[in-house]
Design a protein around this motif. Structure first.
Motif, PDB file in Angstrom:
ATOM      1  N   ASN A 182     -30.294   4.447 -68.219  1.00  7.98           N
ATOM      2  CA  ASN A 182     -31.722   4.775 -68.221  1.00  7.98           C
ATOM      3  C   ASN A 182     -32.025   6.173 -68.750  1.00  7.98           C
ATOM      4  N   ASN A 183     -31.116   6.749 -69.543  1.00 10.51           N
ATOM      5  CA  ASN A 183     -31.339   8.102 -70.046  1.00 10.51           C
ATOM      6  C   ASN A 183     -32.529   8.198 -70.995  1.00 10.51           C
ATOM      7  N   ASN A 184     -32.782   7.135 -71.752  1.00 15.30           N
ATOM      8  CA  ASN A 184     -33.833   7.187 -72.772  1.00 15.30           C
ATOM      9  C   ASN A 184     -34.991   6.241 -72.508  1.00 15.30           C
ATOM     10  N   ILE A 185     -34.941   5.491 -71.422  1.00 17.53           N
ATOM     11  CA  ILE A 185     -36.039   4.584 -71.092  1.00 17.53           C
ATOM     12  C   ILE A 185     -36.436   4.796 -69.639  1.00 17.53           C
ATOM     13  N   ASP A 186     -37.634   4.387 -69.314  1.00 14.74           N
ATOM     14  CA  ASP A 186     -38.139   4.577 -67.959  1.00 14.74           C
ATOM     15  C   ASP A 186     -37.735   3.444 -67.024  1.00 14.74           C
ATOM     16  N   SER A 187     -37.758   2.196 -67.551  1.00 12.95           N
ATOM     17  CA  SER A 187     -37.556   1.046 -66.671  1.00 12.95           C
ATOM     18  C   SER A 187     -37.262  -0.188 -67.511  1.00 12.95           C
ATOM     19  N   LEU A 188     -36.618  -1.168 -66.881  1.00 12.50           N
ATOM     20  CA  LEU A 188     -36.426  -2.482 -67.505  1.00 12.50           C
ATOM     21  C   LEU A 188     -37.418  -3.507 -66.976  1.00 12.50           C
ATOM     22  N   GLU A 189     -38.347  -3.097 -66.130  1.00  7.88           N
ATOM     23  CA  GLU A 189     -39.355  -4.023 -65.609  1.00  7.88           C
ATOM     24  C   GLU A 189     -40.179  -4.646 -66.752  1.00  7.88           C
ATOM     25  N   PRO A 190     -40.597  -3.852 -67.766  1.00 11.25           N
ATOM     26  CA  PRO A 190     -41.317  -4.485 -68.881  1.00 11.25           C
ATOM     27  C   PRO A 190     -40.480  -5.539 -69.595  1.00 11.25           C
ATOM     28  N   LEU A 191     -39.174  -5.283 -69.771  1.00 10.30           N
ATOM     29  CA  LEU A 191     -38.322  -6.250 -70.460  1.00 10.30           C
ATOM     30  C   LEU A 191     -38.267  -7.567 -69.700  1.00 10.30           C
ATOM     31  N   ALA A 192     -38.187  -7.500 -68.371  1.00 14.56           N
ATOM     32  CA  ALA A 192     -38.187  -8.727 -67.573  1.00 14.56           C
ATOM     33  C   ALA A 192     -39.467  -9.523 -67.803  1.00 14.56           C
ATOM     34  N   GLN A 193     -40.606  -8.832 -67.831  1.00 14.83           N
ATOM     35  CA  GLN A 193     -41.880  -9.510 -68.073  1.00 14.83           C
ATOM     36  C   GLN A 193     -41.950 -10.066 -69.489  1.00 14.83           C
ATOM     37  N   TYR A 194     -41.440  -9.305 -70.450  1.00 13.08           N
ATOM     38  CA  TYR A 194     -41.447  -9.777 -71.836  1.00 13.08           C
ATOM     39  C   TYR A 194     -40.571 -11.013 -72.018  1.00 13.08           C
TER      40      TYR A 194
END
Length: 481
Positions: A429-441
């Motif tokens: 997670n050094n360059n991104i905030d969260s994977l929650e958007p990816l799950a929704q996508y």
């Protein structure tokens, strides 16, 4: 008891660092029995900790010589307070908070002086549910091995008396008839010669592709695309989970004349593109996925790892999700065709060679300076088809959370359970905030792929690609018949 380690097993130990531990894990959601008391999880903790007798590899640490792993050896005593722990969080139903907490558990490596596993019970003070986060070192086994072990620790009906946790189960393997030494040596030598011959042929075909003499072959290694998800793996993890009705996946795969794996590859490709678009990243070529290949013979139940991991090109240039799927199918089947035409060990050797370079770059801190082998790693494993119970608690879902390959990217692992596809996502997670958007996508991408059969107007304009007019896809050159 001691157990020798294969070279592939040993690589997970040799290449491990505090920045990139080599354990795999599972986040499991469970429902307490209807008559459970308020201290149910606390009592379960005490019961699990009282099961101090363990079988291999749960009672084994790694014996080393100057840091080099030699074999598993049994320990005299197991520290159950280390191996079984309890945590209380504010709200188990807050998925985002749960994912962040699990990411904090997934980040540190396992104590190398102890058996390489842990059970973490997670509860809140309000709901009738709790969670299990289970982590075990990858050198203990590959995905199919670990699924088989932990599935044996569950039952098809609640158990109130005589429950035996997975680490205490007897995994004594049936003794096989010994092969005569001359036959074993001759057979092993013949297999090695064939594997080396096929490995040379693999590299020769890749050379022809590099020289643009024959483009119709699997991808060249280290030609992936740099993104905010790739690069040097450091401390810090992002975790997310999602569920998709697997009956919908199977129905869609039949309608699209694709395998379930190919359908999900397309879904993840669309979703990852969309996540990267959120960070202002657009691409002039396709992304790549690493595809694990199971090298076990049918019915084989040995310990350790028997897998190969090779890159597969995904899709580019099509805003029509159906056309993206057709391109992924063609690229996926090129790799499968190459694998079927080669000795299984040759793909294992190929994996070790290309991963060795990736590991070298990671150990030297140079992963940001080279192209990754792939952008994502996607794997899937079949789980139980019926409802299972951990003691007397019903298993609601089981999300695999894997390790991160050298060069970074997001690791996406899917396990089918009781008609659902339980999907776990993890990355640095050094360059991104969260994977929650990816799950929704992923959910939106699956809906889009499902609807595009009857509605050709649906497209993926919001992915954010740039199409070079001189580039044509495989699907354009070789239409399906």
């Amino acid at each position: 008891m001691s157990k020798k380690l294969t070279f592939l097993d040993k690589t997970f130990w040799i290449t491990e660092s505090e920045d990139n531990p080599k354990h795999v894990a599972s986040l499991q959601l469970l429902k307490m029995p209807a008559n459970a008391s308020s201290d149910y999880v606390d009592k379960l903790l005490a019961e699990l900790r009282s099961s101090e007798q363990a079988s291999a590899p749960f009672n084994c640490r790694v014996s080393t010589l100057m840091g080099y792993p030699l074999k598993f050896v049994a320990v005299e005593r197991i520290d159950m307070h280390y191996h079984v722990q309890l945590h209380t969080i504010a709200d188990l139903n807050d998925k985002t908070a749960l994912h962040k907490f699990v990411a904090s558990l997934h980040e540190p490596w396992l104590d190398r002086d102890k058996p390489l596993w842990q059970f973490h019970l997670i509860k809140d003070n309000n709901s009738k549910q709790f969670a299990l986060y289970i982590k075990i070192h990858h050198m203990c086994g590959d995905g199919s091995t670990l699924i088989r072990w932990f599935q044996a620790g569950y039952s098809q009906s609640p158990i109130t008396q005589g429950f035996v946790p997975v680490w205490s189960m007897d995994r004594t393997q049936r003794k096989r008839d010994k092969t005569p030494w001359f036959k074993a040596v001759f057979g092993g030598l013949c297999g090695f010669v064939i594997a080396v011959k096929d490995l040379i042929w693999i590299w020769f075909r890749l050379l022809l592709k590099l020289l643009r003499i024959n483009k119709d072959y699997m991808p060249l290694p280290f030609t992936g695309t740099k993104t905010v998800l790739t690069g040097q793996v450091k401390k810090g993890r992002a975790v997310a989970t999602l569920d998709i009705d697997f009956d919908r996946v199977k129905t869609l795969s039949k309608r699209l004349r694709a395998s379930a794996n190919e359908v999900m590859l397309c879904v993840f490709d669309i979703a990852v593109h969309r996540q990267l678009t959120d960070y202002g990243q657009t691409f002039e070529k396709a992304l790549f996925t690493n595809m694990p290949i199971n090298l076990r013979k049918p019915g084989e139940t040995t310990y350790g790892n028997k897998i190969a991991i090779v890159p597969v090109q995904l899709a580019h240039g099509h805003v029509d999700p159906y056309l993206r799927l057709r391109e992924i199918i063609e690229n996926h089947r090129k790799v499968k065709k190459a694998a079927k035409a080669s000795h299984p060990a040759s793909f294992s050797y190929y994996t070790l060679l290309i991963q060795a370079y990736a590991i070298m770059f990671e150990m030297l801190g140079l992963s940001n300076w080279v192209k990754p082998i792939a952008n994502i790693l996607v794997s899937n494993m079949p789980g139980p088809s019926e409802i299972m119970y951990f003691k007397d608690s019903q298993l609601l879902a089981t999300y695999p959370i894997s390790t991160i390959t050298p060069g970074g990217g997001v690791n996406i692992t899917m396990v089918t359970y009781n008609g659902q596809a339980n999907i776990g996502l993890v990355c640095c997670n050094n360059n991104i905030d969260s994977l929650e958007p990816l799950a929704q996508y992923c959910l939106e991408a699956f809906d889009m792929l499902e609807k595009c059969i009857d509605d050709p107007s649906l497209n993926t304009d919001d992915i954010g690609e740039k199409m070079n007019e001189e580039d044509t896809s495989i699907a354009d050159n070789e239409p399906f018949k």
